[in-house]
Design a protein around this motif. Sequence first.
Motif, PDB file in Angstrom:
ATOM      1  N   GLY A 158       0.698  -1.186  -0.078  1.00  0.00           N
ATOM      2  CA  GLY A 158      -0.009   0.090  -0.096  1.00  0.00           C
ATOM      3  C   GLY A 158       0.695   1.245  -0.041  1.00  0.00           C
ATOM      4  N   LEU A 159       1.831   1.171   0.840  1.00  0.00           N
ATOM      5  CA  LEU A 159       2.800   2.473   0.702  1.00  0.00           C
ATOM      6  C   LEU A 159       3.493   2.519  -0.461  1.00  0.00           C
ATOM      7  N   VAL A 160       3.985   1.435  -1.327  1.00  0.00           N
ATOM      8  CA  VAL A 160       4.205   1.608  -2.598  1.00  0.00           C
ATOM      9  C   VAL A 160       3.543   2.244  -3.463  1.00  0.00           C
ATOM     10  N   ALA A 161       2.167   1.858  -3.575  1.00  0.00           N
ATOM     11  CA  ALA A 161       1.056   2.256  -4.205  1.00  0.00           C
ATOM     12  C   ALA A 161       0.793   3.754  -4.251  1.00  0.00           C
ATOM     13  N   LEU A 162       0.937   4.208  -2.816  1.00  0.00           N
ATOM     14  CA  LEU A 162       0.702   5.706  -2.553  1.00  0.00           C
ATOM     15  C   LEU A 162       1.930   6.435  -2.985  1.00  0.00           C
ATOM     16  N   ALA A 163       3.073   5.865  -3.087  1.00  0.00           N
ATOM     17  CA  ALA A 163       4.228   6.562  -3.661  1.00  0.00           C
ATOM     18  C   ALA A 163       3.970   6.651  -5.168  1.00  0.00           C
ATOM     19  N   LEU A 164       3.517   5.395  -5.812  1.00  0.00           N
ATOM     20  CA  LEU A 164       3.293   5.650  -7.125  1.00  0.00           C
ATOM     21  C   LEU A 164       2.352   6.664  -7.365  1.00  0.00           C
ATOM     22  N   LEU A 165       1.044   6.907  -6.859  1.00  0.00           N
ATOM     23  CA  LEU A 165       0.114   7.951  -7.063  1.00  0.00           C
ATOM     24  C   LEU A 165       0.816   9.287  -7.163  1.00  0.00           C
ATOM     25  N   ARG A 166       2.034   9.622  -6.798  1.00  0.00           N
ATOM     26  CA  ARG A 166       2.630  10.915  -6.504  1.00  0.00           C
ATOM     27  C   ARG A 166       3.654  11.051  -7.523  1.00  0.00           C
ATOM     28  N   VAL A 167       3.908  10.086  -8.320  1.00  0.00           N
ATOM     29  CA  VAL A 167       5.087  10.132  -9.623  1.00  0.00           C
ATOM     30  C   VAL A 167       4.462  11.044 -10.516  1.00  0.00           C
ATOM     31  N   PRO A 168       5.271  12.162 -11.058  1.00  0.00           N
ATOM     32  CA  PRO A 168       4.901  12.997 -12.125  1.00  0.00           C
ATOM     33  C   PRO A 168       5.185  12.182 -13.403  1.00  0.00           C
ATOM     34  N   GLY A 169       4.250  12.767 -14.493  1.00  0.00           N
ATOM     35  CA  GLY A 169       4.823  12.516 -15.929  1.00  0.00           C
ATOM     36  C   GLY A 169       3.693  11.377 -16.543  1.00  0.00           C
ATOM     37  N   VAL A 170       2.841  11.001 -15.733  1.00  0.00           N
ATOM     38  CA  VAL A 170       1.863   9.928 -16.220  1.00  0.00           C
ATOM     39  C   VAL A 170       0.567  10.513 -15.566  1.00  0.00           C
ATOM     40  N   ALA A 171      -0.346  10.210 -16.265  1.00  0.00           N
ATOM     41  CA  ALA A 171      -1.793  10.589 -16.099  1.00  0.00           C
ATOM     42  C   ALA A 171      -2.360  10.037 -14.885  1.00  0.00           C
ATOM     43  N   GLU A 172      -3.349  10.837 -13.999  1.00  0.00           N
ATOM     44  CA  GLU A 172      -3.781  10.345 -12.794  1.00  0.00           C
ATOM     45  C   GLU A 172      -3.925   8.996 -12.852  1.00  0.00           C
ATOM     46  N   TRP A 173      -5.201   8.868 -13.762  1.00  0.00           N
ATOM     47  CA  TRP A 173      -6.083   7.538 -14.020  1.00  0.00           C
ATOM     48  C   TRP A 173      -4.882   6.555 -14.269  1.00  0.00           C
ATOM     49  N   ALA A 174      -3.743   6.688 -15.016  1.00  0.00           N
ATOM     50  CA  ALA A 174      -2.918   5.576 -15.078  1.00  0.00           C
ATOM     51  C   ALA A 174      -1.971   5.187 -14.048  1.00  0.00           C
ATOM     52  N   ARG A 175      -1.849   6.390 -13.090  1.00  0.00           N
ATOM     53  CA  ARG A 175      -0.944   5.919 -11.793  1.00  0.00           C
ATOM     54  C   ARG A 175      -1.876   5.279 -10.962  1.00  0.00           C
ATOM     55  N   ALA A 176      -3.108   5.493 -10.860  1.00  0.00           N
ATOM     56  CA  ALA A 176      -4.211   4.887 -10.228  1.00  0.00           C
ATOM     57  C   ALA A 176      -4.327   3.364 -10.592  1.00  0.00           C
ATOM     58  N   GLY A 177      -4.229   2.926 -11.937  1.00  0.00           N
ATOM     59  CA  GLY A 177      -4.300   1.761 -12.437  1.00  0.00           C
ATOM     60  C   GLY A 177      -3.216   0.877 -12.056  1.00  0.00           C
ATOM     61  N   VAL A 178      -1.936   1.609 -12.117  1.00  0.00           N
ATOM     62  CA  VAL A 178      -0.977   0.600 -11.739  1.00  0.00           C
ATOM     63  C   VAL A 178      -0.972   0.488 -10.428  1.00  0.00           C
ATOM     64  N   ALA A 179      -1.153   1.443  -9.753  1.00  0.00           N
ATOM     65  CA  ALA A 179      -1.086   1.130  -7.942  1.00  0.00           C
ATOM     66  C   ALA A 179      -2.054   0.145  -7.612  1.00  0.00           C
ATOM     67  N   ALA A 180      -3.119   0.153  -8.227  1.00  0.00           N
ATOM     68  CA  ALA A 180      -4.370  -0.935  -7.746  1.00  0.00           C
ATOM     69  C   ALA A 180      -3.785  -2.256  -8.473  1.00  0.00           C
ATOM     70  N   SER A 181      -3.075  -2.328  -9.430  1.00  0.00           N
ATOM     71  CA  SER A 181      -2.602  -3.609  -9.809  1.00  0.00           C
ATOM     72  C   SER A 181      -1.428  -4.024  -8.914  1.00  0.00           C
ATOM     73  N   LEU A 182      -0.715  -3.239  -8.624  1.00  0.00           N
ATOM     74  CA  LEU A 182       0.457  -3.514  -7.705  1.00  0.00           C
ATOM     75  C   LEU A 182      -0.325  -4.035  -6.264  1.00  0.00           C
TER      76      LEU A 182
END
Length: 479
Positions: A158-182
């Motif tokens: 969950g902490l890694v997923a939260l950090a993923l949500l704050r990574v710039p350069g990728v759309a928010e929906w994409a970051r949310a999808g990668v975090a959920a898959s993680l």
Amino acid sequence: MAVPYAAAVALTAREGGWAAAGLLSGLLASAMVVGASGLLYLRWRIAGDPRQGWLLLVLTAWAVDATTRSGLRALQPEAYDDRAAWLLTFDVVVAVGAVALLLVAQRVLLTRDPLPAGLALGVLISVARVTLALVAPPVGLPGEADVIAGVTLLVLAGLVALALLRVPGVAEWARAGVAASLVLLSLGQVLAYHYPLGDARAAITIVTNLAGGLLLTGVTVALVLQTVRAQRREMRWLQGRLLEAEARQRRERESMHELAGTVAGIVSATRLLRGDANISASRREQLDQLVDAEITRLQETMAARHDERADAGAAVDLDEAIYPLVVALQARGNPVEWRPSGLSAQVRADDVSRAVNVLIDNVARHAPGSEAVIDVRRADESVEIHVADRGPGVPAEAREGIFDGADRGPAPYPVHGLQVAQRLVHEQGGYLRLADTPASQGAEFVIGLPAAGAGRRDRRGARRTALAGSRPPGGTTKR
């Protein structure tokens, strides 16, 4: 992808039981992660955005380690169980390292190719994992520690997923999808931590691995398609601009040819009038009429050229004026956030581009690595261009004289071209100001321009008002 996945898992469950099917689902999910990292690398190669580098590096390392972990779990289940304490500790260290890398990604741009670095990191993690599983002294987990270990791994995921949500350069929906898959794939990893798997645990593992792998693959496919479409739009836009430039050049050549013919006619008639003293009165009158006609034609041609340029600058599509600046800024490795607004202003396109370029150039100078945010919005009878950053901001002592620092000696916040930008905007009846935002939130400049559709008289009046407001009490404009 779901059909062959389900077929392979069902066949394995029938032949070897649900435990073996659960392990196979982990291998198949790892293959999906590898494919997703490959797609994201393809997008990185197309777009060349350095802000995506860290995400790609982490995803590549994760793909290599996930493949190694699933293969090791399937080939050496007993060795994996005997050293569960070592491997749990190692997974904790890997998760903490991933969080650290993603935090660094929020501040540092990765300008080098992230694929080799991600592969090297993944191989290093895999070698350490295999060494622990095969060589380290056996240290298993007590039965009551299973729940604690599983909760620990899920919290770290969950902490890694939260950090993923704050990574710039990728759309928010994409970051949310990668975090959920993680999170989904981590849940499958936790459920498969002890072997043999029960039927219920194996079934949940199969479902979570399938959901996580499909979600991650779908997100990366969507990102690649989005990038390809954006590249096509850019190519069409560039082709349109090229065709416009060619058409403008043809018109200029035709106009210059017409001007040359007109001037030649005037010169010829004038030479005849001045050089031939014996010319008849009727002939002189004809030549005078010719000169008058050619001068009238010259004036009409020049007026047409002036009107054409004035009309070209009367209603400027601000998206077309800003887009090349955004592309140039990204090409230099500076992150920028901008969305087309569809708004137009009654200005000169070149002057607007120069003024906005001054502002984004100052973002690159004073807030390196910070994302420049360009927002165009309607404000009453004006259109405002907001250029903001997330840098250190403008100190309070520099705000008052930021547009005339050159007149007051060395400025506490040295700027480049702000006086020029302000002059260009004022000449068109607009304004340039520093927004009243806290320095901790970065700097924000606002360009106000007359909205398209305003009358020329209103525009000239606004221009005179703006210029008058920018003059000191002495009546002379600051330079």
